[in-house]
Each structure stands twice: as structure tokens, then as C-alpha cells.
Motif scaffolding. Structure first.
Motif, PDB file in Angstrom:
ATOM      1  N   CYS A  46       0.795  -1.204  -0.143  1.00 38.97           N
ATOM      2  CA  CYS A  46      -0.135  -0.065   0.220  1.00 38.97           C
ATOM      3  C   CYS A  46       0.819   1.203  -0.129  1.00 38.97           C
ATOM      4  CB  CYS A  46      -0.918   0.191   1.294  1.00 38.97           C
ATOM      5  SG  CYS A  46      -1.960  -1.380   1.323  1.00 38.97           S
ATOM      6  N   PRO A  86       2.755   1.166  -3.982  1.00 35.36           N
ATOM      7  CA  PRO A  86       1.297   1.001  -4.027  1.00 35.36           C
ATOM      8  C   PRO A  86       0.736   0.241  -5.203  1.00 35.36           C
ATOM      9  CG  PRO A  86       2.005   3.447  -3.519  1.00 35.36           C
ATOM     10  CD  PRO A  86       3.158   2.495  -4.223  1.00 35.36           C
ATOM     11  N   HIS A  94      -1.759  -1.081  -7.899  1.00 34.55           N
ATOM     12  CA  HIS A  94      -3.126  -0.634  -8.641  1.00 34.55           C
ATOM     13  C   HIS A  94      -3.328  -1.949  -9.422  1.00 34.55           C
ATOM     14  CE1 HIS A  94      -1.130   3.134  -7.972  1.00 34.55           C
ATOM     15  NE2 HIS A  94      -2.351   3.547  -7.323  1.00 34.55           N
ATOM     16  N   THR A 102      -6.237  -8.499  -3.258  1.00 31.28           N
ATOM     17  CA  THR A 102      -7.190  -7.551  -3.308  1.00 31.28           C
ATOM     18  C   THR A 102      -7.275  -6.220  -3.956  1.00 31.28           C
ATOM     19  OG1 THR A 102      -7.528  -8.584  -1.104  1.00 31.28           O
ATOM     20  CG2 THR A 102      -8.271  -6.411  -1.226  1.00 31.28           C
ATOM     21  N   ARG A 103      -6.058  -5.620  -4.215  1.00 31.95           N
ATOM     22  CA  ARG A 103      -5.631  -4.496  -4.745  1.00 31.95           C
ATOM     23  C   ARG A 103      -5.838  -4.671  -6.247  1.00 31.95           C
ATOM     24  NH1 ARG A 103      -3.732  -0.400  -1.323  1.00 31.95           N
ATOM     25  NH2 ARG A 103      -2.923   0.627  -3.086  1.00 31.95           N
TER      26      ARG A 103
END
Ligand code: NDP
Length: 322
Positions: free
Chosen positions: A130, A134, A136, A160-161
């Protein structure tokens, strides 16, 4: 009370079970009865001497349990509270001290074993996925040691991301665990070239980020797995420390970014620490993060636990129980 201490650095035989006085919390600190201590690779670095510590030293920096005393100025916690910390001073003990500012309350639905299993490796996976790079939706990531403590959590968070994940593992059994955690592809890097597998996974392009906690043995292959201007996040030394290298190497490999982060710098304020821990506990409650406790050992058998972790014989989290 008893504690596991070292008087000199070296192999697992340096761990000693000793009777020590109950520690008193200083200003801003609290003491808690340890119900579960987390084993982390960093404990082996401190034992071996890779990371310097003042001797004698009580090992362990992660634990969960019940507060038994608070020092001057501590207002957030009181005796009887259930807490966890990844900044414990001597977690391999019946009772331990932690800074209140680096301690979190444990929510009702989470027992001490689960809290000690998720906090340090979970906050690590959290900042890697994160904050450091981070992720995407659509990013491609390589996660080394994908069935390890950090690896299983990081793979789930990356998925999850919305990222695509290729994980490396040492054995077929570990490959199954990495797949269950959501890895789209798994490479058994003890017998396959992981850089080639990563190129194939990305249609020749290379991944956007490599999360590398293995260190020395994977460093070069990790550089070779990245797309131009990708990032190598070198966050550990399970196989030994990454040797010194010339910055020009990063230009030659594709104008790469290299960072060597550590958890303390991503949990610098109580607010940042709480935000990461709150996410972990919320994801667990929502069924969005599964925590695998791969093994538990009695605290007195800490040497055996160290041997298993260093021998690549563990998966997920290893706990030590006083
Ligand atoms: P793991 O549970 O992932 O155990 C380490 C794994 O590394 C082993 O199971 C093994 O998996 C793999 N490995 C590859 N080569 C070796 C080797 N030569 N010797 C031993 N293990 C090897 O440990 P953790 O989850 O506790 O930690 C993972 C890494 O993350 C460590 O390097 C640790 O120091 C680092 N870390 C860094 C933090 C930070 O903030 N910078 C915080 C927390 C952890 P396999 O058999 O599948 O290869």
C-alpha cells in the motif's frame, strides 16, 4: 519469570532459557503477560549477529497478551487490556515490555495467537503493497517466498488491490499454499529459473515490482525480472544480505528503482501504526485476509523453531507459546 536470552551471538545453541526479574515498565511503556510471541526472521538475524544488539539480549519483538502494569504517562492502556505489539522489548518471555505508542488494542473477535500471528508480518505486507510500491489494478508483482509469513499475507493483499501475482516457493507443498493465497502463477525457484518464469508470466515485459525478502540469492534474478523503470523492494535477507552494488547496475537493468525499507519507518507515528493494524483486523473480520499459523512451539523450544525457520521448513506464521 523465565525468558529466552543470548549472551553472545551465533547459532541456535546460543539461546538460553533463564530466570530473570520481572521487568518494570518505564515512562511511556507497558508490561503485559505474553500469551503468544511471534517468531520473525529478524529474531534469527539478531541471534546470529547479522543485526547488532546489546548483550545479554532477550529475543523477540512481537507478542500479544494482557497488560499487567503501565508506566508513567500511559493513558491509553490499563491493566487487563488485551494488546499486541511488533515493537516489544524481549517478547520471548512470560512477561514483556513495549512502548505504549507502538502497541495496539486487540479487538474482541481476535485471540492473542491470531494477533501475534498477523501484526508484524501483516503490517509489513501492508506497507509493501500500500505504501512502498502502492499496487494498482493490473500491476504485475513478483512475491518471493510466497508461502512464508509475509509472502502469504502480501499475496492476498496484492490480489485484493487488483494486481497479478507470480510467487516463488521452495517446494510443491508451498506452491499449493501460494496458489490458495491467490497467486496467479507460482514458480518453484529451487528448480526453475524464476526470472524466465516471470518474463513468461508478463509476456516478456517484466513485472512492475519485485518484493524480495530472500536477499542475496535472488537479488540478480529479481533485477532481471523487472520491466524498465520497475521497482525492486528489497526488504529482507533470509538467504543472506544483498552484497554492495554500483548504482550504474540499475541503469543497465532498465533505469530501475531500488529501495530497502523497514517496518519501523512505516509505523513511525501511533496514527500510522493504528491505521495499518486497524486495516488488518478489519480485513480479518470481513474474511478478506486469512492468517495461516503454520506451527506453534513451546517458548522453551525456541531453538527448534529457529532451526525450522532458517531451514525453510515452515509456512505462514510460527508462534512461540510461554
Ligand atoms: P518466511 O516465513 O518468509 O521465511 C523465510 C522464507 O524465505 C523461507 O521459508 C524460504 O521459503 C525463503 N528462503 C529462501 N532462501 C532461503 C534461505 N537460504 N534460507 C532461509 N530461507 C530462505 O519469513 P518472514 O515472513 O518472517 O520474513 C520474510 C522476509 O521478510 C525475511 O527476509 C524478513 O527478514 C523480512 N522482513 C522484513 C521486514 C521489513 O520491514 N523490512 C519486516 C518483516 C519481515 P522458500 O522455501 O519458499 O524459499
Amino acid at each position: 519469570m523465565y525468558a529466552i536470552r543470548i549472551h553472545e551471538t551465533g547459532g541456535v545453541e546460543k539461546l538460553r532459557t533463564e530466570d530473570v526479574p520481572l521487568p518494570e515498565p518505564g515512562a511511556g511503556e507497558l508490561r503485559f503477560r505474553v500469551e503468544a510471541a511471534g517468531l520473525n526472521f529478524i529474531d534469527t538475524y539478531k541471534r546470529s549477529g547479522l543485526y547488532a544488539v546489546k548483550l545479554p539480549h532477550t529475543l523477540g519483538q512481537e507478542a500479544a497478551g494482557v497488560v499487567t502494569a503501565v508506566g508513567a504517562g500511559v493513558t491509553d492502556f490499563r491493566a487487563g487490556d488485551r494488546v499486541a505489539s511488533a515493537a516489544v522489548n524481549g517478547a520471548y518471555a512470560e512477561e514483556a515490555i513495549a512502548p505504549a505508542a507502538q502497541t495496539v488494542p486487540v479487538p474482541g473477535g481476535v485471540d492473542s495467537r491470531l494477533a501475534a500471528a498477523v501484526l508484524l508480518q501483516g503490517m509489513t505486507a501492508h506497507y509493501l503493497a500500500c505504501s512502498t510500491f502502492p499496487l494498482h489494478a493490473g500491476d504485475a508483482a513478483l512475491v518471493h517466498a510466497g508461502a512464508g509469513g509475509v509472502g502469504l499475507l502480501l499475496t492476498q493483499m496484492a490480489k485484493t488491490r487488483g494486481a497479478r501475482v507470480i510467487a516463488t516457493v521452495g517446494t510443491e507443498e508451498k506452491a499449493t499454499l501460494a496458489r490458495e493465497a491467490g497467486a496467479d502463477a507460482v514458480c518453484v525457484y529451487t528448480r526453475e529459473d524464476f526470472a524466465a518464469a516471470t518474463r513468461a508470466f508478463t509476456g516478456g515485459r517484466g513485472v512492475d515490482v519485485v518484493y524480495d525478502g530472500v536477499g542475496k540469492e535472488t537479488f540478480e534474478g529479481s533485477l532481471n525480472s523487472l520491466r524498465p523503470r520497475g521497482m525492486l523492494v528489497s526488504f529482507g535477507n533470509a538467504s543472506g544480505a544483498v552484497p554492495a552494488f554500483a548504482p550504474l547496475l540499475l541503469a543497465q537493468k532498465g533505469s530501475l528503482f531500488f529501495t530497502r525499507p523497514t517496518l519501523a519507518h512505516y509505523t513511525q507515528t501511533p496514527a500510522e501504526l493504528r491505521a495499518r493494524a486497524d486495516d488488518l483486523f478489519a480485513w480479518i473480520a470481513a474474511g478478506a485476509l486469512a492468517v495461516r499459523i503454520g506451527a506453534t512451539f513451546p517458548l522453551a523450544a525456541a531453538a527448534e523453531a529457529h532451526r525450522a525457520l532458517e531451514g525453510r521448513g515452515t509456512t505462514g506464521k510460527v508462534l512461540l507459546l510461554p
